[in-house]
Write an enzyme that holds these catalytic residues in place. Sequence first.
Site, mmCIF file in Angstrom:
data_model
loop_
_atom_site.group_PDB
_atom_site.id
_atom_site.type_symbol
_atom_site.label_atom_id
_atom_site.label_comp_id
_atom_site.label_asym_id
_atom_site.label_seq_id
_atom_site.Cartn_x
_atom_site.Cartn_y
_atom_site.Cartn_z
ATOM 1 N N SER A 52 0.650 -1.219 0.058
ATOM 2 C CA SER A 52 -0.011 0.047 0.114
ATOM 3 C C SER A 52 1.070 1.422 -0.127
ATOM 4 O O SER A 52 0.660 2.180 -0.791
ATOM 5 C CB SER A 52 -0.898 0.027 1.185
ATOM 6 O OG SER A 52 -0.238 -0.108 2.459
ATOM 7 N N HIS A 82 -1.996 -8.969 2.055
ATOM 8 C CA HIS A 82 -1.497 -7.465 2.643
ATOM 9 C C HIS A 82 -2.632 -7.210 3.640
ATOM 10 O O HIS A 82 -2.841 -7.794 4.900
ATOM 11 C CB HIS A 82 -1.431 -6.463 1.564
ATOM 12 C CG HIS A 82 -0.730 -5.216 1.823
ATOM 13 N ND1 HIS A 82 -0.054 -5.186 3.247
ATOM 14 C CD2 HIS A 82 -0.913 -3.854 1.439
ATOM 15 C CE1 HIS A 82 0.264 -3.665 3.320
ATOM 16 N NE2 HIS A 82 -0.018 -3.137 2.426
ATOM 17 N N HIS A 129 7.302 -12.805 8.174
ATOM 18 C CA HIS A 129 7.382 -11.183 7.687
ATOM 19 C C HIS A 129 8.560 -11.036 6.837
ATOM 20 O O HIS A 129 9.539 -11.710 6.550
ATOM 21 C CB HIS A 129 7.645 -10.302 8.859
ATOM 22 C CG HIS A 129 7.368 -8.968 8.379
ATOM 23 N ND1 HIS A 129 8.180 -8.127 8.025
ATOM 24 C CD2 HIS A 129 6.266 -8.086 8.827
ATOM 25 C CE1 HIS A 129 7.695 -6.736 7.864
ATOM 26 N NE2 HIS A 129 6.684 -6.880 8.374
ATOM 27 N N ARG A 138 4.743 -5.186 16.997
ATOM 28 C CA ARG A 138 3.403 -4.706 17.069
ATOM 29 C C ARG A 138 2.503 -6.036 17.596
ATOM 30 O O ARG A 138 1.530 -5.560 18.226
ATOM 31 C CB ARG A 138 3.187 -4.444 15.641
ATOM 32 C CG ARG A 138 3.747 -3.148 15.044
ATOM 33 C CD ARG A 138 3.466 -2.802 13.758
ATOM 34 N NE ARG A 138 3.883 -4.077 12.713
ATOM 35 C CZ ARG A 138 3.607 -4.317 11.481
ATOM 36 N NH1 ARG A 138 2.961 -3.428 10.890
ATOM 37 N NH2 ARG A 138 4.211 -5.429 11.058
ATOM 38 N N ASP A 184 -0.592 -9.365 12.210
ATOM 39 C CA ASP A 184 -1.814 -9.998 11.603
ATOM 40 C C ASP A 184 -2.306 -10.954 12.549
ATOM 41 O O ASP A 184 -3.545 -11.182 12.561
ATOM 42 C CB ASP A 184 -1.922 -10.197 10.116
ATOM 43 C CG ASP A 184 -1.511 -9.126 9.427
ATOM 44 O OD1 ASP A 184 -2.321 -7.901 9.406
ATOM 45 O OD2 ASP A 184 -0.613 -9.172 8.371
#
Length: 245
Positions: A52, A82, A129, A138, A184
Site C-alpha cells: 500500500s 496484505h 514477515h 506490534r 496480523d
Amino acid sequence: VFFDGKHIASDPSLDWAGNYAQMLGVNHTEEFKEVTRLYLMLHADHEGGNVSAHTTHLVGSALSDPYYSYAAGVCGLAGPLHGLANQECLRWLKDTQKALNGQEPTVAILTKYAQDTLASGKVIPGFGHGVLRKTDPRYMIQRAFAAKHFPDDPLFKLANVCYEAIPPVLEATGKVKNPWPNVDALSGTCMQRYGLVQEDYYTVVFAVSRSLGCVSNLVWSRLMGLPIERPKSMTLDSLEAFTKK
C-alpha cells in the site's frame, strides 16, 4: 451496508481514534476506544516497501492528487496477502478452534495440528514477515493489551498457545526465515472481542490507519523532489533467454 446505512454523528470532544471508535457504533466502552487507538497507531506505517505504501508512492510520483494516490494504495491493501491478512488469521484461528472440538488447546495439540496443516500443503497465516527476523513488536504490544484486558478470551488463549507451538514447527522445516507471529496474528482477535465482527470491514480500519503513513511519505517525496518511478523493463530477447536457463 452496515447498520442500514445510518450514520453516527462525530463527537469533536474526542480524539481522532476515539471518535472513529464511537462512530463505528459497535461498542461504547473506553476499552474499545483504547484498542482502536492501538490499532490505528500500530498500522499507520512501518516502512515504504509494503504494497500500500509503495503503490501510493508510485502513483504519487506522477504528481497525482494525494486522494488518487492513496486510493490506488488501498486497492493494494485489499489483497489477501496484505490488508486482508488479519481476516485470514482470525478465520484460521476460528477454524482451528472448531477442529479442536472443545479440547483445551495445549502446545502438544497445536504442534501436531500445525505439523498436519503443513503436511497437507496448507499455510499457517499470521507467522513470518518479509523484513523482520524476530517476533513483530506490534504483535507483542497487542498481546500485552489482550493479556491485560481479556486474558480468558478463548480465541486469545488459543492464539497464545499458537505463539508457543507454531514457531518451532515452522523453524523445523528449514524453509522459514522468520517463524514468529506478525501484527496480523492477533489484530482481528482484538477487534472481534469488542464486537466489531464484520470481518470484511477490518481492511477499512487498516486503510484509515495507513492513510497517515502513506500520505506523510507522499509529502516527503514531494519535499525531496523524488522523480517519477519507472520500473525496469525486459525485452522479449531477455525473456526468451531467461526461460532457456
